[in-house]
Design an enzyme around this catalytic site. Structure first.
Site, PDB file in Angstrom:
ATOM      1  N   ASP A   1      -3.246   3.407   5.738  1.00 47.57           N
ATOM      2  CA  ASP A   1      -4.162   4.736   6.193  1.00 47.57           C
ATOM      3  C   ASP A   1      -4.181   5.749   4.912  1.00 47.57           C
ATOM      4  O   ASP A   1      -3.006   6.218   4.351  1.00 47.57           O
ATOM      5  CB  ASP A   1      -3.558   5.381   7.386  1.00 47.57           C
TER       6      ASP A   1
ATOM      7  N   ASP B   1     -10.853   5.545   7.197  1.00 47.56           N
ATOM      8  CA  ASP B   1      -9.900   5.543   6.237  1.00 47.56           C
ATOM      9  C   ASP B   1      -9.078   4.364   6.551  1.00 47.56           C
ATOM     10  O   ASP B   1      -7.832   4.444   6.010  1.00 47.56           O
ATOM     11  CB  ASP B   1      -9.369   6.712   5.732  1.00 47.56           C
TER      12      ASP B   1
END
Length: 712
Positions: free
Chosen positions: A588, A631
């Protein structure tokens, strides 16, 4: 009600128009002059009066809504003022206690570490003047208590306590409310447990080195005293109460039965109120966060002042009861008026419907001339005129039936012409079939070809005349025949078939969509099968290309979620066969939303592409990097000897990602948090493995981001 009045005779018909039949009435004979009867508009005027009543009801509803909004606004103003006053009193009080501790720490007796006994006496004297401090003490640089008021905890090592750890770095420390872990057994027993707020001030030498720590435990009863003196009396008169919530939402000051419980508040409304229910009671609540005072930074507390809804809106509820009573009375008065009006409006129409329902044919007799209002009279005249036209149509139908035989003869001639046209049409259809880019054929029940269009020549390399009458297997070969045989049997059994095949004929590979339509006979048997084959090679090629595009993320060129799911399933299967360790990394990009908000989505896309390139450059070519969404990325590592190898790869990824990236003339810092879950060839499924990796990712974020965590 006025009776019908005689009307003047109609004017002579216009030139060129046919005069009315003798005894026939015209529309003008039945339309009464204006003003002779009440018009529908007058009756609608009465309906307007009824609409006024509805408007009054709507106005009442608007007033009721305004009254509630006003009541809520008054509640939020009064509750917010109390909350702000209480919050300010707490912040100022805590700032004063913090200041007192900092001043005490500067006194000379607490800086002479050679005489602990003098320190203890000074601490005893200070505690007499500051009885709200339950414990005062001085430790050395290693956390051992040198002296304390009353000798409590003297000689005890408190270096692990948060207040000592917070002050040893050279800055004053203020700790949140907590229970008494070491002092509970030493302090006098009370009806409620001891709770403290910790203060600690570092004692430094002239060189700035830590010599010790001056610590103080403020009894939380001090805050309860402020609450009792400042707002409890006011709250009791309004049946309201005030609570102080910690950072985690738990009650740290309030009614004894609520302390320690977490409060769940509803969303804030437009008036600034929050709604929540507790133990079966609905409350209005206003929350005000603390923000410190002076050098006291604040501890993230929230002051919550709440009041039962039934108390806050008592005046509104009384007004609503009165409004409902008025509305009921208004409706009760409107019912008989509406009933009388409906009866008045429907009486003429009822008379017409009664007259029509007792006759078999509309043209039997004239309908009654009803009164009541102008529109009803016009309707009565229109129905009488319709009855006259119906009689004329009956006479026309009789004449039409007399000419029916002549029409039948004419129709026979038309059918003969149609047969000639049908033959010509069949010729045209044959021409069309031969020029269509599809293969059309007919196969009889013995699987022999009985019809082929010209497309057969270009597809199979054989003239249609050479194939007619031959078995299908001889013409197309055993391979293609076996491919189509199940569908052919189904069609010969009377079931329409539709299927796709991929085959090679005459040196060309084609994807074809074929339909077999049974030739059903009147007795239910099947004489043969009509076939229609369409070349869909170009369509299937486009379909395969679209399928490939649907598996790739267009921004980074990485496999997307759809392809990742299939690859993860395949990787798990290989790991079970090889008994090698497989690792799944959940990555992440840290603070990506801030980059998007600050620099825009174009810069965010550039960051995602750079992130993907850096991760790909840090792993093996056989490792599979995929982008799930936003993301969120995943990395599949196979053929590992031990789970520790995954940690090494994660370290490489962290190093590769953290290099700064220049965008729009600004240097953007990048980092990633990684959660790792390893699979050793057991029966664990994809969902469970992905869930463990996700849990590890949240653990990495909780640890401060920019690191990796391995799932258990």
């Amino acid at each position: 009600m006025p009776q019908d009045t005689p009307v003047s005779p109609p004017s002579s018909p216009a030139a060129g128009a046919s005069p009315p039949a003798p005894g026939a009435a015209t529309a003008a004979d039945f339309i009464p002059p204006r003003g002779s009867r009440a018009s529908l508009g007058r009756w609608l005027t009465a309906l307007v009066f009824a609409a006024v009543a509805v408007a009054v009801a709507i106005s009442v509803l608007l007033i009721e809504n305004f009254a509630r909004a006003h009541a809520e606004r008054r509640a939020v103003e009064s509750l917010r003022q109390v909350a702000v006053d209480f919050r300010d009193a707490l912040d100022r009080g805590m700032a004063q206690q913090f200041k007192e501790v900092r001043v005490l720490a500067q006194l000379e007796p607490f800086r002479d570490f050679r005489d602990p006994e003098s320190m203890r006496r000074a601490l005893d004297q200070v505690q007499i003047g500051f009885d709200h401090f339950a414990w005062l003490g001085v430790t050395d640089a290693q956390g051992k208590v040198l002296a304390s008021a009353g000798g409590l905890l003297a000689g005890v090592d408190v270096s692990k306590r948060p207040w000592w750890q917070g002050a040893k770095n050279g800055q004053p420390f203020v700790g949140d409310v907590h229970a008494a872990l070491l002092l509970e057994k030493l302090l006098p027993r009370r009806s409620e447990p001891w709770r403290f707020v910790d203060f600690a001030v570092p004692l430094l030498d002239d060189g700035g080195q830590l010599r010790g720590v001056f610590g103080a435990h403020l009894s939380w009863g001090w805050a309860r005293q402020i609450k009792s003196e400042l707002i409890d009396a006011t709250m009791a008169s309004h049946k309201a109460d005030a609570l102080v919530l910690g950072k985690d939402g738990a009650v740290i000051l309030g009614p004894t039965e609520l302390e320690g419980r977490k409060m769940t508040l509803g969303a804030e409304s437009g008036q600034g109120l929050r709604h929540h229910a507790l133990d079966g009671v609905d409350y209005f609540a206003v929350s005000v966060p603390s923000h410190g005072y002076g050098v006291y930074p604040g501890l993230g507390w929230t002051v919550l002042v709440r009041q039962p809804v039934e108390v806050a809106l008592a005046d509104y509820f009384e007004l609503r009861r009165q409004i409902i009573l008025c509305a009921v009375l208004l409706l009760a008065a409107a019912v008989p008026v509406s009933w009388w009006l409906a009866r008045r409006m429907s009486r003429p129409l009822n008379a017409l419907s009664e007259a029509i329902s007792h006759r078999r044919h509309l043209s039997e007799d004239a309908l009654p001339d009803v009164g009541g209002y102008r529109e009803a009279a016009v309707l009565s005249q229109a129905l009488n005129d319709l009855a006259r036209r119906q009689a004329e149509q009956d006479r026309s139908l009789a004449q039409l039936n007399a000419s029916l035989e002549l029409r039948v003869q004419a129709r026979t001639l038309e059918l003969h012409d149609a047969m000639l046209r049908q033959e010509a049409s069949e010729q045209r259809l044959r021409m069309i079939a031969d020029n269509l880019p599809v293969l059309i054929s007919y196969i009889d029940a013995q699987e022999r070809l009985r019809f082929l269009n010209a497309t057969f020549r270009s597809w199979m390399g054989m003239a249609p005349e050479e194939a007619l009458g031959r078995p299908l297997i001889d013409v197309i070969g055993p391979v293609l025949h076996a491919q189509r045989l199940p569908y052919l049997k189904g069609a010969l059994a009377g079931v329409r078939q539709r299927f796709e095949t991929r085959s090679e004929a005459n040196g060309v590979v084609r994807d074809m969509l074929t339909e077999y339509v049974p030739d059903l006979q009147p007795d239910g048997s099947v004489a043969g099968v009509y076939t229609l084959a369409t070349d869909i090679t170009a369509f299937k090629q486009v379909e395969r290309e679209l399928d490939q595009l649907s598996r790739v993320d267009p921004l980074t060129g990485l496999p997307n979620r759809r392809q990742f799911e299939s690859r993860l399933s395949e990787s798990l299967a290989r790991a079970r066969r090889s008994q090698k360790t497989m690792a799944l990394m959940f990555l992440d990009l840290d603070h990506f939303k801030q980059i998007n908000d600050a620099l825009g989505h174009a810069a965010g896309d550039a960051v995602l592409r750079a992130f993907a390139d850096r991760v790909r450059g840090a792993v093996r070519e056989t490792d599979q990097l995929c982008r799930l969404a936003g993301d969120e990325f995943v990395l599949i590592l196979e053929n590992l000897n031990a789970p520790e190898e995954a940690g090494g790869v994660a370290g490489k990824v962290l190093d590769a990602v953290k290099a700064p990236l220049t965008l729009q003339g600004q240097e953007v810092a990048m980092s990633t948090s990684i959660g790792i879950a390893c699979h050793d060839g057991g029966l664990e499924g994809e969902v469970a493995l992905l869930g463990r990796a996700d849990d590890a990712l949240y653990a990495a974020k909780a640890a401060g981001r920019g690191c990796w965590k391995l799932a258990d």
